[in-house]
Design an enzyme around this catalytic site. Structure first.
Site, PDB file in Angstrom:
ATOM      1  N   GLY A   1      -0.657   7.149 -11.590  1.00  0.00           N
ATOM      2  CA  GLY A   1      -0.990   7.861 -10.356  1.00  0.00           C
ATOM      3  C   GLY A   1      -0.492   9.301 -10.348  1.00  0.00           C
TER       4      GLY A   1
ATOM      5  CG  ASP B   1      -2.174   0.849   0.969  1.00  0.00           C
ATOM      6  OD1 ASP B   1      -2.574   0.993  -0.208  1.00  0.00           O
ATOM      7  OD2 ASP B   1      -2.746   1.374   1.941  1.00  0.00           O
TER       8      ASP B   1
HETATM    9  P1  IMP Z   1      -2.497   2.192  -3.784  1.00  0.00           P
HETATM   10  O1  IMP Z   1      -1.279   1.692  -3.090  1.00  0.00           O
HETATM   11  O2  IMP Z   1      -2.721   1.463  -5.078  1.00  0.00           O
HETATM   12  O3  IMP Z   1      -3.712   2.258  -2.903  1.00  0.00           O
HETATM   13  O4  IMP Z   1      -2.118   3.645  -4.267  1.00  0.00           O
HETATM   14  C1  IMP Z   1      -2.536   4.819  -3.635  1.00  0.00           C
HETATM   15  C2  IMP Z   1      -2.539   5.959  -4.630  1.00  0.00           C
HETATM   16  O5  IMP Z   1      -1.206   6.409  -4.831  1.00  0.00           O
HETATM   17  C3  IMP Z   1      -3.102   5.623  -5.999  1.00  0.00           C
HETATM   18  O6  IMP Z   1      -3.805   6.740  -6.486  1.00  0.00           O
HETATM   19  C4  IMP Z   1      -1.899   5.358  -6.823  1.00  0.00           C
HETATM   20  O7  IMP Z   1      -2.103   5.646  -8.152  1.00  0.00           O
HETATM   21  C5  IMP Z   1      -0.898   6.298  -6.189  1.00  0.00           C
HETATM   22  N1  IMP Z   1       0.450   5.724  -6.307  1.00  0.00           N
HETATM   23  C6  IMP Z   1       0.909   4.602  -5.741  1.00  0.00           C
HETATM   24  N2  IMP Z   1       2.189   4.384  -6.105  1.00  0.00           N
HETATM   25  C7  IMP Z   1       2.524   5.416  -6.915  1.00  0.00           C
HETATM   26  C8  IMP Z   1       3.721   5.736  -7.616  1.00  0.00           C
HETATM   27  O8  IMP Z   1       4.733   5.030  -7.599  1.00  0.00           O
HETATM   28  N3  IMP Z   1       3.676   6.866  -8.361  1.00  0.00           N
HETATM   29  C9  IMP Z   1       2.578   7.666  -8.426  1.00  0.00           C
HETATM   30  N4  IMP Z   1       1.438   7.398  -7.799  1.00  0.00           N
HETATM   31  C10 IMP Z   1       1.414   6.269  -7.038  1.00  0.00           C
END
Ligand code: IMP
Length: 200
Positions: free
Chosen positions: A150, A69
């Protein structure tokens, strides 16, 4: 080849972690394993959400597996969006809308400091292990670049001079929060693999 199930369907994340792990272990996504599940992220810490995801998949499959996460923690927003990064602009998980909201909330703000933090939860032979990776940087005034995913277009790691979305996978890896957490995972797996085989 040994295989390790990654509790995600985000192919960008799979590629980044596979690159860190190398070829000795094949990382497979939920989709590749034929598992169709949307695991909730109901908790208020990255650690608790990562644990929930790996525990759910372990209960379902009995396989060695890991989850991660990630949150973007912005200093001027008291650490927000943090654990709420994925749904910052509401349900629907739109990268564009999340970035729009972030830039709106930082309008006129000179303190642009931010960091990405990744927590990996590994379940190996029924036991959980946690790993953390942090990348410090800053938020741009407007998006730059079209690679990655992201918040990549608005995040510039310290010392890089350009956004994650302007970098190749290898360049992003040299700064990446996820890579730092994955490197610890890899070191741990290597230390374990001499004692016990991974899921094959
Ligand atoms: P999750 O870990 O998938 O819940 O990500 C949380 C949020 O952070 C999401 O909107 C992802 O797109 C963003 N995110 C996670 N890792 C990255 C990264 O390496 N670069 C940019 N955005 C990220």
């Amino acid at each position: 080849m040994n295989r390790l199930l990654f509790a995600t369907n985000n192919q960008h994340k799979v590629d980044e972690i596979q690159n860190a792990i190398g070829r000795s272990i094949e990382v497979i996504s939920l989709r590749q394993a034929g598992i169709d599940i949307d695991i909730p992220e109901p908790h208020d810490t990255l650690e608790a959400n990562a644990s929930e995801k790996s525990a759910t998949i372990y209960r379902l499959t009995g396989m060695n597996c890991f989850s991660e996460d990630t949150g973007l923690e912005v200093a001027a927003l008291q650490g927000e969006p943090g654990v709420h990064s994925a749904r910052y602009a509401g349900e629907g998980r739109s990268f564009g809308k999340n970035i729009e909201k972030l830039l709106h909330n930082l309008e006129g703000c000179r303190d642009r400091r931010a960091r990405f933090r990744t927590v990996i939860s590994l379940i190996l032979e029924g036991k959980e292990y946690l790993f953390e990776g942090i990348c410090e940087g800053s938020i741009l005034d407007k998006p730059a670049g079209d690679k990655g995913f992201g918040y990549d277009p608005v995040f510039v790691p310290f010392g890089a001079g350009r956004s994650f979305a302007e970098m190749t996978l290898a360049e992003k890896a040299s700064y990446s929060h996820r890579r730092k957490a994955a490197d610890q995972l890899v070191a741990f797996l290597r230390s374990q693999s001499t004692h016990q085989p991974l899921q094959s």
